[in-house]
Design a protein around this motif. Structure first.
Motif, PDB file in Angstrom:
ATOM      1  N   ARG A 175       0.791  -1.231   0.000  1.00  0.00           N
ATOM      2  CA  ARG A 175       0.000   0.000   0.000  1.00  0.00           C
ATOM      3  C   ARG A 175       0.823   1.280   0.000  1.00  0.00           C
ATOM      4  N   GLN A 191      -2.229   1.153  12.636  1.00  0.00           N
ATOM      5  CA  GLN A 191      -3.198   0.585  11.692  1.00  0.00           C
ATOM      6  C   GLN A 191      -3.418  -0.909  11.926  1.00  0.00           C
ATOM      7  N   GLN A 309     -10.099  -1.736   4.903  1.00  0.00           N
ATOM      8  CA  GLN A 309      -8.703  -1.810   5.331  1.00  0.00           C
ATOM      9  C   GLN A 309      -8.500  -2.924   6.347  1.00  0.00           C
TER      10      GLN A 309
END
Length: 319
Positions: A175, A191, A309
């Protein structure tokens, strides 16, 4: 349909994570440090920042003791016994200096995170065993250089939760450009962490951490097609029903803020296995507005960017 899991029966002892005199606590107002608005909820867990548009993953605990120069004097303590998983001594992100512990002696292996620290005990090393109540740092107000926290709002950001994937770096590299945006924190990148409200454990003498996670309300259910079980399943078997070895898909329940709290293995031929990678099959209407605010859903009921995500990260070992 959202169905509960079978209960377990053990507990881990809990320590208040700062020097705060807990005997004076009667409500959140007694210990929560709000942002500049002064609204107590802004220091709590949830969609509490920027008029409900920004998520806060933990709870901010104000200092109990302050030095003559205004700096906090509170020690920061390990909330549960465990091991040091990560130490960040740099002010290279919004957490400033922080420490992450993992608690693999609990019913479910939580992480606990202690951020905005003034000073971390220099003797701490990754892998060290840490007893509940051990002092690991001094409270501060460190953050990234572009967004300093003023001394009068110094606090401990305290967070607890689960890690999404051991294969996170695989996802990250797919990403982001490592040369311009390197992953400075490895598996402990924010994340890859999914927290829940710390008030489920704060102030308790002991809790069954697995029961806490299982008790979190289910807000969204999806089915997933994948020939390889996500590593999340092997790390948190207490959240799993069925045999991962025979699964070709999964039924997964998420909280409104994105924590995958329940997994049911779907064997080959199960009609619930979607033809595509995943499918949303259930929404708890009580949480629709929060799912949309958290970007787990769009206003049209489709998968939001945070759900997409989290699914990508969870499935990154099967790509």
């Amino acid at each position: 349909m959202f169905i509960g899991l079978i209960s377990a029966a053990s507990a881990i002892e809990i320590q208040w994570p700062t020097s705060f005199d807990t005997s004076v606590i009667r409500s959140l107002e007694d210990y929560v440090q709000p942002v500049a608005t002064g609204k107590i909820e802004s220091g709590c867990f949830g969609m509490v920042r920027e008029d409900g548009h920004r998520f806060h993953e933990g709870i901010d605990i104000r200092p109990y003791q302050v030095q003559s120069n205004g700096e906090p004097a509170d020690y920061v303590f390990a909330a549960m016994s465990g091991k040091v998983a990560y130490i960040n001594n740099d002010t290279n992100g919004p957490y400033g200096r922080y420490v992450i512990l993992v608690h693999d002696n609990a019913e479910i292996c939580l992480y606990s995170l202690y951020a905005h620290l003034a000073k971390i005990d220099t003797r701490l090393r990754v892998g060290d065993n840490i007893a509940r109540g051990k002092a690991i740092a001094i409270m501060g107000h460190t953050s990234c250089p572009g967004s300093p926290i003023p001394v009068e709002r110094a606090h401990l950001h305290f967070e607890v939760g689960l890690r999404l994937a051991d294969s996170f770096n695989t996802w990250y590299k797919s990403r982001f450009n490592y040369k311009t945006d390197p992953n400075l924190h490895g598996l402990w990148n924010g994340q890859n962490l999914t927290g829940f409200d710390p008030t489920y454990i704060l102030g308790k003498r002991s809790v069954n951490t697995l029961e806490v996670v299982k008790s979190l309300p289910a807000a969204l259910a999806v089915t997933i097609r994948t020939p390889l079980a996500p590593d999340f399943v092997s790390r948190y078997p207490g959240l799993v029903q069925g045999d991962p070895k025979t699964a070709e898909g999964w039924y997964v329940e998420f909280t409104w803020h994105g924590l995958p709290k329940r997994w049911v293995a779907l064997p080959a031929g199960n009609p619930q296995i979607p033809s595509k990678t995943f499918e949303i099959i259930g929404i708890n209407q009580q949480y629709t507005s929060r799912l949309i605010a958290r970007k787990m859903l769009t206003t049209h009921g489709n998968a939001g960017e945070n759900l997409l995500q989290n699914l990508e990260i969870l499935l990154s070992n099967s790509r």
